[in-house]
Design an enzyme around this catalytic site. Structure first.
Site, short mmCIF file in Angstrom:
data_model
loop_
_atom_site.label_atom_id
_atom_site.label_comp_id
_atom_site.label_asym_id
_atom_site.label_seq_id
_atom_site.Cartn_x
_atom_site.Cartn_y
_atom_site.Cartn_z
N CYS A 129 44.83 40.26 44.12
CA CYS A 129 45.61 39.71 45.23
C CYS A 129 47.00 39.30 44.72
O CYS A 129 47.82 40.15 44.43
CB CYS A 129 44.85 38.58 45.90
N HIS A 167 39.83 40.99 47.20
CA HIS A 167 39.12 40.15 46.23
C HIS A 167 37.74 40.73 45.95
O HIS A 167 36.77 40.34 46.59
CB HIS A 167 38.94 38.73 46.78
N GLU A 196 35.74 40.14 43.70
CA GLU A 196 34.80 39.18 43.11
C GLU A 196 33.78 38.65 44.12
O GLU A 196 32.68 38.26 43.76
CB GLU A 196 35.54 38.01 42.45
N1 GLN Z 1 49.89 34.21 48.18
C1 GLN Z 1 49.63 35.60 48.28
C2 GLN Z 1 49.56 36.07 49.72
O1 GLN Z 1 49.42 35.29 50.63
C3 GLN Z 1 48.36 35.96 47.56
C4 GLN Z 1 47.14 35.39 48.18
C5 GLN Z 1 45.94 35.48 47.27
O2 GLN Z 1 46.07 35.74 46.11
N2 GLN Z 1 44.78 35.22 47.83
O3 GLN Z 1 49.63 37.26 49.96
#
Ligand code: GLN
Length: 604
Positions: A407, A534, A536
């Site tokens: 992310c 994600h 995970e």
């Molecule tokens: N802050 C970043 C976004 O909003 C990444 C978010 C995250 O890593 N969950 O896209």
């Protein structure tokens, strides 16, 4: 056992906690679920969090641990992650009940005039709403099979006696009466401390908390006592007498080398017999089959050859903040027969500023990073440590160290590439620099269906592989598409994609529109992958998540044999030999969860 047909009564197991918080109630409740599943039952679960927040979405990982994300986009307590991992199920946002959700439902009803002029009160309206919610959600299938589960494990967060949990304890007292004896089993998790001066196991705190439980109309069937060692017989006898629980229903949850032993510990003390007895299920249960759990728990204790993964993040002081990430790394390491050692590196410690202000900290951070076999930059919000993460990504890229960016970590990898390879010095995300001339990561909201004004892209979304000849597609078993969970607002700027690709980076996974970049790879690097999702959250013991498996395999020089196997992870498990020559003594302290950490006291 329910095979989807016929009318049958749902059975409930309630898990409450006493004396202190942090006894591992969530893992205990999950393990109870595992044990019941091993007896042949289908199990679902509900977690009750008696706080006023509607969900965990707005809560700081510093305070509450990670925000776990479900397929349906629910942002929930991390205990739901434990349930999903232990029971291999997929829960819904409604499986996490909070005071906020219940009050909101009741207040919405009140505004609609549904209470027909009545005074709306905690008893009976809130307590009824809680019971209805439980009954409704318990029926939702979560294991991919049709029809409701056989047993619903309900975990009441907090400690018995908390002001916040009063409406829930009242509701659950009524509920136990409503569903009736034979359909409800209460397991109270408590603490039996040992006073070091006399070395005696003290029962008084448990006695008090059971008294509190009874005064609220709840009668425990089973006591699960946390203690460093097994309870002595006379201590069990005393607890039995004072708490009115048969001695054979008093279980000790003593310290174990890793949490996968917990279902085994419960089975060895015949917890299933006591639960099945309380639920009138004796006749149809089979002997618990925990073969896979046993071999995994034992394997985890035996691993010697370390694989060092540096996590360069923001919340490195609290492992709960990255719980699923740690679990995903652990699942991957165990399946590759490696002992996971996590090096926590606060991203800001790698920055030039720290070199000036605190040179020792700076040196130590870089030493850790350089000593690692693989680098992981996790997700995150806010700009603290962003430059440090960029430095870590650059280091991994230039030195051909296996790298996984998740992310924000993927966004970091793209920013770093734009700066170093395209020479765009001010390349940035508009999250951190709204005025950048080279916005390679931009705000790409997605309207929320459930949150008014919500802009977060949340929950399961599909990624289509653009080419099959890439590491990520191979790791995912050459499937055409994958579904993974998301939680973000920003994404790679589609207008900059061709420039970036011309310079050698490759966007190997995109959404169905082709506008959202989901996976990025550096083809000429041993392992350099970023994912906008994600992965995970969907990793399971015995079924490690593909990209984590890739990272760990690359970190121990086994990626080739893994990709050739095209099979994840069983084909691999047979190929890899068990190392005997590791430096076990260096990591002598056995952590609670099989994860070894270079940072004192930080392990999950
Ligand atoms: N802050 C970043 C976004 O909003 C990444 C978010 C995250 O890593 N969950 O896209």
């Amino acid at each position: 056992m329910n095979k989807g047909g016929g009318v049958k009564k749902m059975k409930y197991v309630l898990v409450t906690g006493g004396v202190v918080s942090g006894l591992g109630k969530g893992v205990t409740a999950s393990s109870i679920g595992v044990l019941l599943k091993a007896c042949g039952f289908r199990v679902t679960s509900i977690k009750i969090d008696p706080y006023l927040n509607t969900d965990a979405g707005t809560m700081s990982p510093f305070e509450h641990g990670e925000v776990f994300v479900l397929d349906d986009g629910g942002e929930v307590d991390l205990d739901l992650g434990n349930y999903e991992r232990f029971l291999d199920i997929k829960l819904t946002r409604d499986n996490n009940i909070t005071t906020g959700k219940i009050y909101q439902a009741v207040l919405d009803k009140e505004r609609r005039g549904d209470y027909l002029g009545k005074t709306v009160q905690v008893v009976p309206h809130i307590t009824d709403a809680i019971q209805e919610w439980i009954e409704r959600v318990a029926m939702i299938p979560v294991d991919g099979q049709p029809g409701p589960a056989d047993v619903c494990v309900i975990e009441l967060g907090g400690t018995i006696g908390d002001i916040e949990s009063m409406p829930f304890t009242e509701a659950l007292g009524q509920f136990s009466y409503r569903v009736g004896a034979g359909n409800f089993c209460l397991i109270h998790v408590s603490l039996v401390p040992v006073l070091s001066v006399v070395g005696e196991q003290k029962t008084k705190p448990t006695q008090h908390s059971v008294r509190g439980l009874r005064s609220l109309g709840l009668t425990p069937n089973i006591l699960a006592c946390r203690s460093t060692l097994a309870l002595e017989e006379n201590v069990k006898k005393k607890l039995s007498q004072f708490c009115h629980v048969p001695a054979e229903n008093i279980i000790t949850l003593y310290d174990v080398s890793n949490i996968w032993h917990l279902p085994l510990l419960l089975r060895d003390q015949k917890a299933h017999e006591a639960i099945l007895g309380a639920l009138n299920l004796h006749g149809i249960a089979r002997d618990p089959n925990l073969k896979e759990w046993t071999s995994r728990a034992e394997l985890c204790d035996m691993l010697l050859e370390p694989v060092r993964i540096a996590i360069v993040g923001k919340y490195t002081g609290l492992s709960d903040s990255y719980l699923s990430l740690l679990k995903a790394l652990l699942h991957a390491s165990v399946s590759l027969r490696k002992k996971l050692v996590v090096d926590w590196i606060p991203a800001s410690d790698l920055e030039d500023e720290t070199a000036k202000e605190n040179p020792d900290v700076y040196k130590a951070a870089w030493k850790l990073l350089k000593g690692s076999d693989g680098v992981l930059v996790p997700g995150g919000f806010g700009d603290r440590g962003v430059e440090g993460k960029i430095l870590a990504a650059k280091y991994a890229r230039e030195n051909r160290i296996p790298f996984l960016g998740i992310c924000l970590g993927m966004q970091i990898a793209v920013i770093e590439f734009a700066r170093s390879i395209l020479g765009l010095q001010d390349a940035n995300s508009t999250e951190f620099d709204p005025d950048t001339k080279n916005p390679c990561v931009i705000f790409m909201p997605e309207g929320s269906k459930t949150h008014l004004g919500g802009t977060m892209r949340l929950g399961s979304r599909r990624t289509y592989f653009q080419v099959m000849d890439c590491k990520s597609a191979k790791l995912y078993g050459n499937r055409g598409f994958i579904d993974e969970r998301h939680r973000h607002r920003y994404e790679v700027n589609p207008d900059m994609v061709s420039r970036l690709e011309d310079a050698g980076i490759s966007f190997t996974g995109k959404d169905e529109t082709g506008q959202r970049m989901e996976i990025v790879e550096l083809p000429n690097h041993p392992y350099y992958i970023g994912a906008q999702f994600h992965p995970e959250f969907k990793s399971r013991p015995g079924k490690p998540s593909a990209l984590f498996l890739g990272l760990v395999a690359a970190a121990c020089g086994q990626l080739d044999s893994l990709s050739h196997a095209h099979k994840i992870p069983n084909g691999m498990a047979k190929k890899v030999s068990l190392y005997q020559n590791g430096n076990a003594t260096k990591f002598a302290k056995i952590p609670a969860d099989g994860i070894y950490s270079s940072c004192n006291g930080v392990h999950a």
